[in-house]
Design a protein around this motif. Structure first.
Motif, mmCIF file in Angstrom:
data_model
loop_
_atom_site.group_PDB
_atom_site.id
_atom_site.type_symbol
_atom_site.label_atom_id
_atom_site.label_comp_id
_atom_site.label_asym_id
_atom_site.label_seq_id
_atom_site.Cartn_x
_atom_site.Cartn_y
_atom_site.Cartn_z
ATOM 1 N N GLY A 1 7.003 21.959 33.662
ATOM 2 C CA GLY A 1 8.127 22.867 33.501
ATOM 3 C C GLY A 1 9.334 22.515 34.351
ATOM 4 N N GLN A 2 10.431 23.181 34.061
ATOM 5 C CA GLN A 2 11.718 22.931 34.705
ATOM 6 C C GLN A 2 11.628 23.081 36.228
ATOM 7 N N GLY A 3 12.220 22.119 36.922
ATOM 8 C CA GLY A 3 12.333 22.217 38.368
ATOM 9 C C GLY A 3 11.044 21.992 39.132
ATOM 10 N N ALA A 4 10.002 21.514 38.479
ATOM 11 C CA ALA A 4 8.731 21.282 39.166
ATOM 12 C C ALA A 4 8.819 20.013 40.021
ATOM 13 N N SER A 5 8.036 20.002 41.100
ATOM 14 C CA SER A 5 7.963 18.833 41.983
ATOM 15 C C SER A 5 6.509 18.419 42.154
#
Length: 287
Positions: free
Chosen positions: A158-162
Motif C-alpha cells: 500500500g501507499q507510503g509503506a516502508s
C-alpha cells in the motif's frame, strides 16, 4: 536471445527477449528519454526486457559489481528510483506493476528479491541498510548490519509503506497504508501499522478497483468470486529453512556476474504443486 550494450569500465545493459536485435546506448536512451542511468564504478549490470519502458526512472549504480535484474512488468512500464551499491542486487519477477515510484536503496552487499505479480502503490521505500554505523560500547562491534529484503508472489504493498532491512513478506499478503515492516510476516494476511503487525489472516485480494462499485455490485462480486487455488499459498513467510535461503542469496553475491544472472533467471520458474495449492514464491525456491 539478448542484446548487450557495452559501456565503459565493463558496465553493461543487457536486453532480454531481443530476438537477435542489436541496439546502441544512444538508441536505448532515445527510446527512454525521461530515464536517468548512472554507472559509477565497474562491472555493473542492468538486465531488463528489450521492450521495457523506463518511465522517468532513475537507476544508479553507485560502486562496483551491482546488478539490477528485471523481468517483464504487467504493462511493460518500469517506474523505479533505485540505487545499487557495491556487490548488491535488485531482482524483480514478472508481471509486477507500479502506481507511482518505487524507491529502493540496495547496499551492504545485500539483495532485494521481489516475486511475481507484486502490485506497488505510491511512495514506497525499500532499504537493506541503516546506512550509518551503530556500535556497541561494550564489544566495540557494529550491531546494525544490513539484511536482505524479500517479497513473495501476489503481494499488494500500500501507499507510503516502508520495507526496512530484514523485511520478508509472504505470498498473497497485503501490506497496509503507511506501514513500516522490519521482520517476516506470513502468506495470505493483512499487515499494517508502524511497526507492521498481522491484523487479519486467511485473505486473498484482487486487482479489480471498487471505486465505482455499488453495494449491489459488491454483493454480486462476493457471490460470484471464484477463489483460485493459485493465489492461496501453503506456507508462512518464515519457514525453518529461511536461513538457508538467505545463505543462498549470500552465495549469489559471491558468484561471477554471469553465474549470478543464470541463478536468478531460474528463481521464477519452479513447477511445484502442493495439495492442489500453489506454494509460495519463497517455498518454491527450496524444492
Amino acid at each position: 536471445m539478448q542484446s548487450i550494450i557495452q559501456l565503459e569500465n565493463n558496465n553493461q545493459i543487457i536486453l532480454t527477449g531481443a530476438d537477435g536485435k542489436t541496439i546502441s546506448y544512444d538508441t536505448f536512451m532515445a527510446r527512454n528519454p525521461k530515464c536517468q542511468l548512472v554507472f559509477n564504478g565497474k562491472n555493473n549490470r542492468l538486465v531488463l526486457p528489450f521492450d521495457a519502458e523506463l518511465m522517468n526512472s532513475k537507476i544508479n549504480f553507485m560502486a562496483n559489481n551491482g546488478l539490477c535484474y528485471l523481468e517483464n512488468t504487467l504493462n511493460k512500464k518500469v517506474i523505479l528510483n533505485l540505487s545499487v551499491w557495491e556487490n548488491s542486487t535488485f531482482i524483480m519477477g514478472k508481471d509486477c506493476s507500479f502506481n507511482g515510484f518505487l524507491n529502493a536503496i540496495v547496499s551492504e552487499n545485500r539483495t532485494v528479491l521481489i516475486g511475481q505479480r507484486v502490485m506497488f502503490s505510491f511512495g514506497i521505500w525499500i532499504r537493506t541498510s541503516d546506512v550509518h554505523i551503530v556500535l556497541s560500547i561494550e564489544s566495540r562491534k557494529i550491531i546494525n548490519h544490513g539484511k536482505d529484503v524479500i517479497i513473495g508472489d501476489d503481494v499488494w504493498i500500500g501507499q507510503g509503506a516502508s520495507l526496512l532491512k530484514g523485511a520478508t513478506i509472504g505470498s498473497g499478503t497485503v501490506l497496509g497504508y503507511g506501514s513500516i515492516l522490519t521482520k517476516a510476516v506470513p502468506s495470505n494476511c493483512i499487515c499494517s501499522g508502524a511497526p507492521a503487525k498481522v491484523v487479519k489472516r486467511q485473505i486473498v485480494w484482487d486487482r479489480q478497483s471498487m471505486h465505482n462499485f455499488s453495494e449491489e455490485e459488491k454483493t454480486d462480486f462476493e457471490e460470484t468470486y471464484d477463489f483460485d487455488p493459485k493465489i492461496i499459498y501453503t506456507n508462512e513467510a518464515y519457514p525453518e529453512n529461511l536461513q538457508e535461503f538467505r545463505k543462498q542469496l549470500g552465495s549469489i553475491q559471491k558468484r561471477t556476474m554471469l553465474d549470478k544472472m543464470a541463478v536468478i533467471a531460474t528463481l521464477f520458474d519452479q513447477p511445484v504443486v502442493i495439495k492442489e495449492k500453489k506454494p509460495s514464491f519463497l517455498a518454491s525456491l527450496f524444492e
